[in-house]
Design a protein around this motif. Structure first.
Motif, PDB file in Angstrom:
ATOM      1  N   PRO A 226      43.475  41.197  56.099  1.00  0.00           N
ATOM      2  CA  PRO A 226      44.254  41.217  54.860  1.00  0.00           C
ATOM      3  C   PRO A 226      43.532  40.531  53.705  1.00  0.00           C
ATOM      4  O   PRO A 226      42.830  39.538  53.894  1.00  0.00           O
ATOM      5  CB  PRO A 226      45.537  40.463  55.233  1.00  0.00           C
ATOM      6  N   LEU A 227      43.726  41.076  52.500  1.00  0.00           N
ATOM      7  CA  LEU A 227      43.101  40.572  51.283  1.00  0.00           C
ATOM      8  C   LEU A 227      44.155  40.074  50.310  1.00  0.00           C
ATOM      9  O   LEU A 227      45.132  40.782  50.030  1.00  0.00           O
ATOM     10  CB  LEU A 227      42.278  41.689  50.620  1.00  0.00           C
ATOM     11  N   ILE A 228      43.934  38.873  49.789  1.00  0.00           N
ATOM     12  CA  ILE A 228      44.742  38.328  48.702  1.00  0.00           C
ATOM     13  C   ILE A 228      43.858  38.272  47.465  1.00  0.00           C
ATOM     14  O   ILE A 228      42.758  37.712  47.512  1.00  0.00           O
ATOM     15  CB  ILE A 228      45.266  36.921  49.032  1.00  0.00           C
ATOM     16  N   VAL A 229      44.320  38.850  46.364  1.00  0.00           N
ATOM     17  CA  VAL A 229      43.541  38.891  45.131  1.00  0.00           C
ATOM     18  C   VAL A 229      44.181  37.986  44.086  1.00  0.00           C
ATOM     19  O   VAL A 229      45.391  38.068  43.837  1.00  0.00           O
ATOM     20  CB  VAL A 229      43.438  40.328  44.576  1.00  0.00           C
ATOM     21  N   ASP A 230      43.352  37.126  43.485  1.00  0.00           N
ATOM     22  CA  ASP A 230      43.768  36.326  42.335  1.00  0.00           C
ATOM     23  C   ASP A 230      43.366  37.095  41.082  1.00  0.00           C
ATOM     24  O   ASP A 230      42.196  37.156  40.723  1.00  0.00           O
ATOM     25  CB  ASP A 230      43.088  34.952  42.382  1.00  0.00           C
ATOM     26  N   ALA A 231      44.345  37.694  40.419  1.00  0.00           N
ATOM     27  CA  ALA A 231      44.094  38.504  39.221  1.00  0.00           C
ATOM     28  C   ALA A 231      44.443  37.747  37.949  1.00  0.00           C
ATOM     29  O   ALA A 231      44.807  38.358  36.934  1.00  0.00           O
ATOM     30  CB  ALA A 231      44.875  39.813  39.304  1.00  0.00           C
TER      31      ALA A 231
END
Length: 371
Positions: free
Chosen positions: A167-172
Protein backbone atom coordinates in the motif's frame (compact mmCIF):
# COMPACT_ATOMS: atom_id res chain seq x y z
CA UNK A 1 3.19 43.41 1.36
CA UNK A 2 4.47 40.90 -1.19
CA UNK A 3 3.42 37.49 0.08
CA UNK A 4 5.69 34.66 -1.06
CA UNK A 5 4.87 31.95 1.47
CA UNK A 6 2.07 30.09 -0.29
CA UNK A 7 3.76 26.73 0.42
CA UNK A 8 2.91 27.33 4.08
CA UNK A 9 -0.52 28.90 3.58
CA UNK A 10 -2.11 30.78 0.70
CA UNK A 11 -2.86 34.14 2.28
CA UNK A 12 -4.41 35.48 -0.91
CA UNK A 13 -7.63 33.62 -1.66
CA UNK A 14 -10.20 33.90 -4.42
CA UNK A 15 -12.82 36.40 -3.20
CA UNK A 16 -15.48 33.70 -3.41
CA UNK A 17 -13.75 31.83 -0.58
CA UNK A 18 -14.19 34.69 1.91
CA UNK A 19 -17.80 35.22 0.87
CA UNK A 20 -18.59 31.51 1.26
CA UNK A 21 -17.05 31.40 4.74
CA UNK A 22 -19.05 34.41 5.89
CA UNK A 23 -22.28 33.03 4.42
CA UNK A 24 -21.74 29.70 6.15
CA UNK A 25 -21.14 31.36 9.50
CA UNK A 26 -24.39 33.27 9.10
CA UNK A 27 -26.63 30.56 7.64
CA UNK A 28 -25.33 27.05 8.35
CA UNK A 29 -25.54 24.78 11.38
CA UNK A 30 -23.95 21.33 11.72
CA UNK A 31 -24.28 18.84 8.84
CA UNK A 32 -26.05 15.62 9.76
CA UNK A 33 -27.29 17.03 13.06
CA UNK A 34 -30.85 18.01 12.18
CA UNK A 35 -33.54 18.19 9.52
CA UNK A 36 -34.01 21.97 9.80
CA UNK A 37 -32.89 24.27 7.00
CA UNK A 38 -29.55 25.45 8.54
CA UNK A 39 -28.46 21.84 9.10
CA UNK A 40 -29.62 20.71 5.66
CA UNK A 41 -27.85 23.61 3.99
CA UNK A 42 -24.67 22.59 5.80
CA UNK A 43 -25.11 18.97 4.72
CA UNK A 44 -25.64 20.00 1.11
CA UNK A 45 -22.50 22.16 1.18
CA UNK A 46 -20.39 19.39 2.69
CA UNK A 47 -21.58 16.91 0.08
CA UNK A 48 -20.98 19.41 -2.72
CA UNK A 49 -17.40 19.80 -1.49
CA UNK A 50 -16.92 16.02 -1.45
CA UNK A 51 -18.30 15.81 -4.98
CA UNK A 52 -16.05 18.58 -6.28
CA UNK A 53 -12.98 17.03 -4.66
CA UNK A 54 -13.87 13.57 -5.97
CA UNK A 55 -14.11 15.02 -9.48
CA UNK A 56 -10.85 16.98 -9.23
CA UNK A 57 -8.85 14.09 -7.75
CA UNK A 58 -10.65 11.24 -9.55
CA UNK A 59 -11.97 9.47 -6.46
CA UNK A 60 -14.53 6.79 -7.24
CA UNK A 61 -17.05 7.78 -4.59
CA UNK A 62 -17.57 11.19 -2.91
CA UNK A 63 -17.98 9.35 0.40
CA UNK A 64 -14.31 8.37 0.13
CA UNK A 65 -13.37 12.06 0.48
CA UNK A 66 -12.93 12.63 4.21
CA UNK A 67 -12.65 16.05 5.85
CA UNK A 68 -9.66 16.53 8.13
CA UNK A 69 -8.12 19.40 10.08
CA UNK A 70 -5.05 19.50 7.82
CA UNK A 71 -2.71 17.18 5.93
CA UNK A 72 -0.96 16.12 9.14
CA UNK A 73 -4.28 14.90 10.55
CA UNK A 74 -4.93 12.93 7.36
CA UNK A 75 -1.43 11.43 7.29
CA UNK A 76 -1.81 10.29 10.88
CA UNK A 77 -5.07 8.52 10.04
CA UNK A 78 -3.53 6.93 6.96
CA UNK A 79 -0.34 5.78 8.68
CA UNK A 80 -2.19 4.35 11.67
CA UNK A 81 -4.50 2.51 9.26
CA UNK A 82 -1.71 0.94 7.20
CA UNK A 83 1.31 0.55 9.49
CA UNK A 84 1.44 -2.01 12.29
CA UNK A 85 4.01 -2.97 14.97
CA UNK A 86 6.94 -4.80 13.41
CA UNK A 87 6.36 -3.34 9.94
CA UNK A 88 9.06 -1.90 7.71
CA UNK A 89 8.02 1.33 5.99
CA UNK A 90 9.79 2.80 2.98
CA UNK A 91 9.86 6.58 2.57
CA UNK A 92 11.63 9.10 0.35
CA UNK A 93 14.47 11.29 1.58
CA UNK A 94 12.27 14.39 1.28
CA UNK A 95 9.52 13.70 3.78
CA UNK A 96 7.97 16.27 6.10
CA UNK A 97 7.85 15.83 9.87
CA UNK A 98 4.16 15.03 9.46
CA UNK A 99 5.37 11.69 8.12
CA UNK A 100 8.65 11.11 9.95
CA UNK A 101 7.45 12.06 13.43
CA UNK A 102 4.30 9.99 13.03
CA UNK A 103 6.34 6.94 12.04
CA UNK A 104 8.89 7.56 14.81
CA UNK A 105 6.10 7.50 17.39
CA UNK A 106 5.02 3.97 16.41
CA UNK A 107 6.61 1.18 18.43
CA UNK A 108 8.55 -1.49 16.62
CA UNK A 109 8.40 0.12 13.17
CA UNK A 110 11.49 0.19 10.97
CA UNK A 111 11.85 3.09 8.55
CA UNK A 112 13.89 2.70 5.37
CA UNK A 113 14.83 5.78 3.35
CA UNK A 114 15.12 5.78 -0.44
CA UNK A 115 17.96 8.30 -0.59
CA UNK A 116 18.74 10.19 -3.79
CA UNK A 117 20.15 13.61 -4.74
CA UNK A 118 17.95 16.64 -5.25
CA UNK A 119 16.22 16.98 -8.63
CA UNK A 120 17.30 13.51 -9.77
CA UNK A 121 14.02 11.64 -10.37
CA UNK A 122 15.68 8.72 -12.14
CA UNK A 123 18.02 8.23 -9.18
CA UNK A 124 15.04 8.49 -6.82
CA UNK A 125 13.17 5.78 -8.69
CA UNK A 126 16.24 3.52 -8.66
CA UNK A 127 16.61 4.12 -4.91
CA UNK A 128 13.02 3.02 -4.33
CA UNK A 129 13.50 0.00 -6.55
CA UNK A 130 16.63 -1.07 -4.65
CA UNK A 131 15.01 -0.51 -1.25
CA UNK A 132 11.92 -2.59 -2.11
CA UNK A 133 12.95 -5.68 -0.17
CA UNK A 134 10.48 -8.33 0.93
CA UNK A 135 10.30 -6.76 4.42
CA UNK A 136 8.70 -3.55 3.14
CA UNK A 137 5.01 -3.56 4.01
CA UNK A 138 4.06 0.05 3.24
CA UNK A 139 5.34 3.13 1.40
CA UNK A 140 4.79 6.75 2.40
CA UNK A 141 5.96 9.31 -0.13
CA UNK A 142 5.58 13.02 -0.71
CA UNK A 143 4.54 14.11 -4.17
CA UNK A 144 6.47 17.40 -3.95
CA UNK A 145 9.12 18.51 -1.46
CA UNK A 146 7.86 21.44 0.57
CA UNK A 147 11.42 22.79 0.83
CA UNK A 148 12.60 22.66 -2.77
CA UNK A 149 9.44 22.26 -4.83
CA UNK A 150 10.95 19.02 -6.16
CA UNK A 151 8.35 16.85 -7.88
CA UNK A 152 9.11 13.21 -7.16
CA UNK A 153 8.24 10.55 -9.81
CA UNK A 154 5.15 9.53 -7.88
CA UNK A 155 3.46 7.67 -10.76
CA UNK A 156 6.50 5.40 -11.17
CA UNK A 157 6.77 4.91 -7.42
CA UNK A 158 3.07 4.01 -7.35
CA UNK A 159 3.69 1.45 -10.10
CA UNK A 160 6.43 -0.14 -7.99
CA UNK A 161 4.03 -0.35 -5.06
CA UNK A 162 1.44 -2.07 -7.23
CA UNK A 163 4.08 -4.46 -8.55
CA UNK A 164 5.07 -5.42 -5.01
CA UNK A 165 1.45 -5.30 -3.75
CA UNK A 166 2.37 -2.81 -1.05
CA UNK A 167 0.00 0.00 0.00
CA UNK A 168 1.03 3.58 -0.83
CA UNK A 169 0.27 6.71 1.17
CA UNK A 170 0.83 9.97 -0.73
CA UNK A 171 1.47 13.34 0.89
CA UNK A 172 0.02 15.79 -1.65
CA UNK A 173 0.47 18.86 0.54
CA UNK A 174 2.37 20.80 -2.14
CA UNK A 175 0.96 19.22 -5.29
CA UNK A 176 -2.79 19.38 -4.75
CA UNK A 177 -4.11 22.26 -6.81
CA UNK A 178 -1.15 22.68 -9.17
CA UNK A 179 -0.38 19.15 -10.38
CA UNK A 180 -2.66 16.30 -11.45
CA UNK A 181 -3.35 14.16 -8.39
CA UNK A 182 -5.48 11.24 -9.55
CA UNK A 183 -6.51 8.63 -7.02
CA UNK A 184 -7.54 6.07 -9.61
CA UNK A 185 -4.31 6.30 -11.59
CA UNK A 186 -2.02 6.13 -8.56
CA UNK A 187 -3.98 3.33 -6.91
CA UNK A 188 -2.97 4.75 -3.54
CA UNK A 189 -4.37 3.52 -0.26
CA UNK A 190 -4.63 7.12 0.95
CA UNK A 191 -3.78 10.61 -0.32
CA UNK A 192 -3.62 13.41 2.24
CA UNK A 193 -3.67 17.14 1.55
CA UNK A 194 -4.34 20.42 3.34
CA UNK A 195 -7.13 22.76 2.34
CA UNK A 196 -5.25 25.94 3.18
CA UNK A 197 -2.41 25.72 0.63
CA UNK A 198 -2.95 24.97 -3.06
CA UNK A 199 -6.70 24.45 -2.62
CA UNK A 200 -7.14 28.05 -1.35
CA UNK A 201 -9.36 27.06 1.58
CA UNK A 202 -9.16 28.39 5.14
CA UNK A 203 -6.78 27.05 7.76
CA UNK A 204 -8.18 24.13 9.69
CA UNK A 205 -9.34 22.28 6.58
CA UNK A 206 -7.93 19.25 4.80
CA UNK A 207 -8.88 16.21 2.76
CA UNK A 208 -8.02 12.54 3.05
CA UNK A 209 -8.78 10.56 -0.10
CA UNK A 210 -9.41 6.94 0.80
CA UNK A 211 -8.88 3.89 -1.37
CA UNK A 212 -9.78 0.31 -0.56
CA UNK A 213 -7.63 -0.17 2.56
CA UNK A 214 -9.78 -0.27 5.74
CA UNK A 215 -9.40 3.03 7.59
CA UNK A 216 -8.89 3.26 11.34
CA UNK A 217 -10.25 6.34 13.14
CA UNK A 218 -8.04 8.43 15.40
CA UNK A 219 -11.00 10.09 17.12
CA UNK A 220 -14.17 8.51 18.45
CA UNK A 221 -17.44 10.29 18.96
CA UNK A 222 -20.66 11.44 17.40
CA UNK A 223 -21.16 11.26 13.67
CA UNK A 224 -24.86 12.00 13.35
CA UNK A 225 -25.43 8.44 12.14
CA UNK A 226 -26.46 5.15 13.83
CA UNK A 227 -26.10 6.75 17.24
CA UNK A 228 -27.32 3.66 19.12
CA UNK A 229 -24.07 1.72 18.66
CA UNK A 230 -20.93 2.41 20.70
CA UNK A 231 -18.45 1.75 17.90
CA UNK A 232 -17.55 4.09 15.10
CA UNK A 233 -19.54 3.32 11.93
CA UNK A 234 -17.81 1.05 9.47
CA UNK A 235 -18.68 3.18 6.44
CA UNK A 236 -16.97 6.28 5.09
CA UNK A 237 -16.85 9.17 5.65
CA UNK A 238 -18.55 8.78 9.04
CA UNK A 239 -15.91 6.34 10.32
CA UNK A 240 -13.25 9.07 10.23
CA UNK A 241 -15.31 12.19 10.95
CA UNK A 242 -16.10 12.21 14.67
CA UNK A 243 -17.49 15.45 16.06
CA UNK A 244 -18.75 18.65 14.52
CA UNK A 245 -17.25 19.57 11.16
CA UNK A 246 -15.74 22.96 10.26
CA UNK A 247 -18.58 23.77 7.89
CA UNK A 248 -17.50 27.38 7.35
CA UNK A 249 -14.06 26.15 6.37
CA UNK A 250 -15.57 23.46 4.13
CA UNK A 251 -17.73 26.06 2.40
CA UNK A 252 -14.62 28.12 1.70
CA UNK A 253 -12.71 25.03 0.56
CA UNK A 254 -15.47 24.24 -1.93
CA UNK A 255 -15.00 27.64 -3.56
CA UNK A 256 -11.24 27.14 -3.60
CA UNK A 257 -11.72 23.87 -5.49
CA UNK A 258 -14.09 25.61 -7.89
CA UNK A 259 -11.36 28.20 -8.56
CA UNK A 260 -8.96 25.40 -9.53
CA UNK A 261 -11.57 23.74 -11.72
CA UNK A 262 -12.20 27.02 -13.54
CA UNK A 263 -8.53 27.81 -14.22
CA UNK A 264 -7.05 24.31 -14.39
CA UNK A 265 -4.00 22.91 -12.63
CA UNK A 266 -1.91 23.32 -15.80
CA UNK A 267 -2.39 27.10 -15.85
CA UNK A 268 -1.72 27.39 -12.11
CA UNK A 269 1.46 25.33 -12.39
CA UNK A 270 2.76 27.28 -15.37
CA UNK A 271 2.09 30.64 -13.69
CA UNK A 272 3.74 29.69 -10.42
CA UNK A 273 6.64 27.88 -12.07
CA UNK A 274 7.38 30.79 -14.40
CA UNK A 275 7.57 33.19 -11.46
CA UNK A 276 9.91 30.87 -9.56
CA UNK A 277 12.11 30.54 -12.65
CA UNK A 278 12.15 34.31 -13.14
CA UNK A 279 13.10 34.90 -9.51
CA UNK A 280 15.81 32.22 -9.70
CA UNK A 281 17.31 33.73 -12.83
CA UNK A 282 17.47 37.21 -11.33
CA UNK A 283 18.77 36.01 -7.96
CA UNK A 284 21.48 33.98 -9.68
CA UNK A 285 22.47 37.09 -11.60
CA UNK A 286 23.11 38.77 -8.29
CA UNK A 287 25.29 35.90 -7.11
CA UNK A 288 22.65 34.25 -4.90
CA UNK A 289 22.75 30.45 -4.73
CA UNK A 290 19.43 29.00 -5.90
CA UNK A 291 18.16 25.42 -5.88
CA UNK A 292 16.65 24.86 -9.32
CA UNK A 293 16.03 21.78 -11.44
CA UNK A 294 17.27 21.92 -15.07
CA UNK A 295 14.63 23.82 -17.01
CA UNK A 296 12.34 23.69 -13.96
CA UNK A 297 11.26 20.29 -15.35
CA UNK A 298 10.82 18.64 -11.95
CA UNK A 299 9.93 21.71 -9.90
CA UNK A 300 6.78 23.61 -9.06
CA UNK A 301 6.58 27.28 -8.03
CA UNK A 302 8.71 26.87 -4.90
CA UNK A 303 12.25 28.27 -4.80
CA UNK A 304 14.85 27.77 -2.08
CA UNK A 305 17.96 29.95 -2.01
CA UNK A 306 20.91 30.96 0.17
CA UNK A 307 22.72 34.28 0.43
CA UNK A 308 26.46 33.90 0.88
CA UNK A 309 27.64 35.10 4.27
CA UNK A 310 24.13 35.58 5.68
CA UNK A 311 22.09 33.37 8.00
CA UNK A 312 18.87 32.25 6.34
CA UNK A 313 16.72 33.37 9.25
CA UNK A 314 18.35 36.81 9.12
CA UNK A 315 17.61 37.06 5.40
CA UNK A 316 13.95 36.21 5.96
CA UNK A 317 13.68 38.68 8.83
CA UNK A 318 15.20 41.49 6.79
CA UNK A 319 12.94 40.70 3.85
CA UNK A 320 9.98 40.78 6.22
CA UNK A 321 11.05 44.21 7.46
CA UNK A 322 10.98 45.33 3.81
CA UNK A 323 7.50 43.95 3.20
CA UNK A 324 8.34 40.60 1.60
CA UNK A 325 7.03 37.47 3.33
CA UNK A 326 9.16 34.33 2.88
CA UNK A 327 10.09 31.41 5.11
CA UNK A 328 13.51 30.31 6.32
CA UNK A 329 15.12 27.46 8.26
CA UNK A 330 14.40 23.75 7.98
CA UNK A 331 10.71 24.16 7.06
CA UNK A 332 9.62 21.22 9.27
CA UNK A 333 11.50 18.88 6.93
CA UNK A 334 14.99 18.15 8.29
CA UNK A 335 15.18 14.92 6.30
CA UNK A 336 14.84 16.87 3.04
CA UNK A 337 17.69 19.15 4.08
CA UNK A 338 19.88 16.16 4.95
CA UNK A 339 19.17 14.75 1.49
CA UNK A 340 20.05 18.03 -0.21
CA UNK A 341 23.07 18.84 1.97
CA UNK A 342 21.52 21.95 3.53
CA UNK A 343 20.81 20.61 7.02
CA UNK A 344 23.31 22.83 8.86
CA UNK A 345 22.31 26.02 7.05
CA UNK A 346 18.69 25.65 6.02
CA UNK A 347 17.35 27.71 3.14
CA UNK A 348 15.22 30.74 2.44
CA UNK A 349 12.07 29.70 0.60
CA UNK A 350 9.94 31.81 -1.72
CA UNK A 351 6.73 30.10 -2.82
CA UNK A 352 4.41 31.63 -5.39
CA UNK A 353 0.65 31.54 -5.95
CA UNK A 354 -1.65 32.51 -8.84
CA UNK A 355 -2.00 35.93 -7.22
CA UNK A 356 1.69 36.82 -7.49
CA UNK A 357 3.13 38.75 -10.43
CA UNK A 358 6.39 39.12 -12.33
CA UNK A 359 6.89 42.36 -10.46
CA UNK A 360 6.81 40.40 -7.18
CA UNK A 361 9.57 38.09 -8.44
CA UNK A 362 11.68 41.02 -9.61
CA UNK A 363 11.23 42.92 -6.36
CA UNK A 364 12.29 39.86 -4.36
CA UNK A 365 15.52 39.57 -6.34
CA UNK A 366 16.38 43.28 -6.14
CA UNK A 367 15.65 43.38 -2.43
CA UNK A 368 17.79 40.32 -1.68
CA UNK A 369 20.63 41.81 -3.70
CA UNK A 370 20.45 44.99 -1.64
CA UNK A 371 20.67 43.25 1.76
Amino acid sequence: MIYLDAAATTLQKPPEVRRAVMKAIETMASPGRGSHRPAMLAADTAFACRQAAAELFQVKEPDHVVFTLNATHGLNIAIHSVVHPGDTVLISGYEHNAVTRTLAALDGVTVKIAAAPLFKPDAMLRAFDRAFTKEVSAVVCTHVSNVFGYELPIADIAALCQQHQVPLIVDASQSAGCLPVHMDELGAAFIAMPGHKGLFGPQGTGLLLCGDVPAQPLLMGGTGSISAIQEMPEFLPDRLEAGTQNIAGIAGLLEGIHFIQRHGTAWILEHERSLAARAASRLSGYGVHTFVSPGMAWQIGVLSFQVTGMDCEAVAEQLGDRGIAVRAGLHCAPLAHRSAGTYTSGTVRASFSPFNTERDADTLARTVAAL
